[in-house]
Design an enzyme around this catalytic site. Sequence first.
Site, short mmCIF file in Angstrom:
data_model
loop_
_atom_site.label_atom_id
_atom_site.label_comp_id
_atom_site.label_asym_id
_atom_site.label_seq_id
_atom_site.Cartn_x
_atom_site.Cartn_y
_atom_site.Cartn_z
N GLY A 1 -9.24 -3.67 -10.79
CA GLY A 1 -8.07 -2.78 -10.77
C GLY A 1 -7.90 -2.36 -9.32
O GLY A 1 -8.55 -2.90 -8.43
N CYS A 2 -7.06 -1.41 -9.05
CA CYS A 2 -6.90 -0.97 -7.67
C CYS A 2 -7.28 0.49 -7.61
O CYS A 2 -7.32 1.16 -8.62
CB CYS A 2 -5.46 -1.16 -7.21
SG CYS A 2 -4.88 -2.82 -7.56
N ILE A 3 -7.57 0.95 -6.42
CA ILE A 3 -8.06 2.31 -6.31
C ILE A 3 -6.99 3.23 -5.76
O ILE A 3 -6.03 2.78 -5.23
CB ILE A 3 -9.29 2.36 -5.40
CG1 ILE A 3 -9.20 1.23 -4.39
CG2 ILE A 3 -10.53 2.23 -6.21
CD1 ILE A 3 -9.93 1.42 -3.18
#
Lengths: 406, 105
Positions: free
Chosen positions: B103-105
């Site tokens: 996922g992305c942060i």
Amino acid sequence: MIGGGTGGTLAANRLRHRLSPADEIVVFDADDRHLYQPGLLFVPFGLAPPARLVRSRAAQLRRGVEFRRTAVEQVDLDHDRVITADGGALPYDVLVVASGTRLALEATDGLTGPGWGKRVHTFYSLPGATSLAGALAAFEGGRLLVGMIDLPIKCPVAPLEFCFLADWFFRRKKMRSSIQLTYLTSLDAAFTKETCNRALSGLLERKGVELVTEFATGEVDGAQGRLTAYDDRETDFDLAVLAPLHEGASCVARSPGLGDALAFVPTQPTLQAKAKPNVFAIGDATDLRASKAGSVAHFEGEVLSHNVTRFLAGEEPDARFDGHTNCFIETGFDKALLIDFNDEIEPTLGHFPSPVGLPLLKESRLNHIGKLAFEQLYWRAILPGRDIPFIGASMPLADKHLEKAE
Amino acid sequence: MATMTYVGIEVSTDAEGFFADPSKWTEAMAPQIAAAEGIAELTDRHWQVIRFMRDEYERKGDAPNVRALSKTTGIPIKELYQLFPKGPAKLAAKIAGVPKPHGCI
């Protein structure tokens, strides 16, 4: 350059400084309104007047950068040209995709249905943040749900900051006891980075914010005040403040071979698009694992301008972006946290950028002042593409307590 | 790091049970991993997702998130949640023997 936002503006300005005057730089954007996006968080609380956050895009570009106020229809990768909405076509030697993200409001059932702008809000746009200010001022109590539907979103800590500021806002109004404040996320914790998650979860608890995790919002019912998750869980609200789903720009989606399933540009650490070596991407438009945040675009700017210059000179792009991210997290009561991390190193305790600097991962008034001062730094140094002393693309390690962080 | 045994073969996993080395995974292990996660039977629809996760991981080095999974396979998100109830991207990645999607942060 597609896009005159943070990434496009600072990249164009950096390149203007590096390239020969004979090299032409053209920036496309559909409008001439450059929005200082970090300011959106403050608008709903009456802490930033909306008009102050917008300036001319063209005025932020150095002399010698041409601004064309035209929407881009698509990129023709096979013929190295950009096709504009007015039917024009412009060939390029190098293309930089800086088209950011789009709020995909339509991707969540019911989000913009009955209750949108009344009980269901977002502060991720200027009109949204402005109308939310009215709703917060008029809120008489009940369940205030602040939520993130799914990643990626711009500035992933912003919804948490919103909770902290809402806690402050309603305490100041002596109404906090009549408000049930809830933070809802699709993640399995308050935040993805472990050390940071511990600090932020602790803050939520201290401020009396309920945490709901792994809630994958599938449907919003603004009339009833209810969110339904894909696994059929439900949660009710009196007022909902949501970060909508984000996708890459529509022009990327329309360009065969350029974007992925969500229209983000698959990008290498050299910031070259995987599609073609003469296409680069910067900022929110990329599919890189880094946060979608202005600081990332700033740090990428140094790498991108170096690599584009080398590419145009027939040399191999040799600089790589390490995922460096830096952000202030507003925690209310005139305090803020600062975090600094990259792909390899988690946010830690210590000081930034050196022992004499801002405290990392700790609430302090100095960080809050830093966050406010950043607005001037943005217009005067970040956008013009100036290097900021001690804060380069590579992450500083001078006073990071790499083992002691907890 | 932890160790699990699937179809008689020992494999290293992270604390949450995601494979440390995806090359150690075989299709024969999938039903056992799934059963431990409460999925009694893997249907063709499950396998479509599992094989897609493997392919994406091998091509890109990261497994897709649930929205990309839905857009690319054409399986509605709602159905993905029915197939893999606790979080389709995470659970399908675990059963497919690939690391947890970032996922992305």
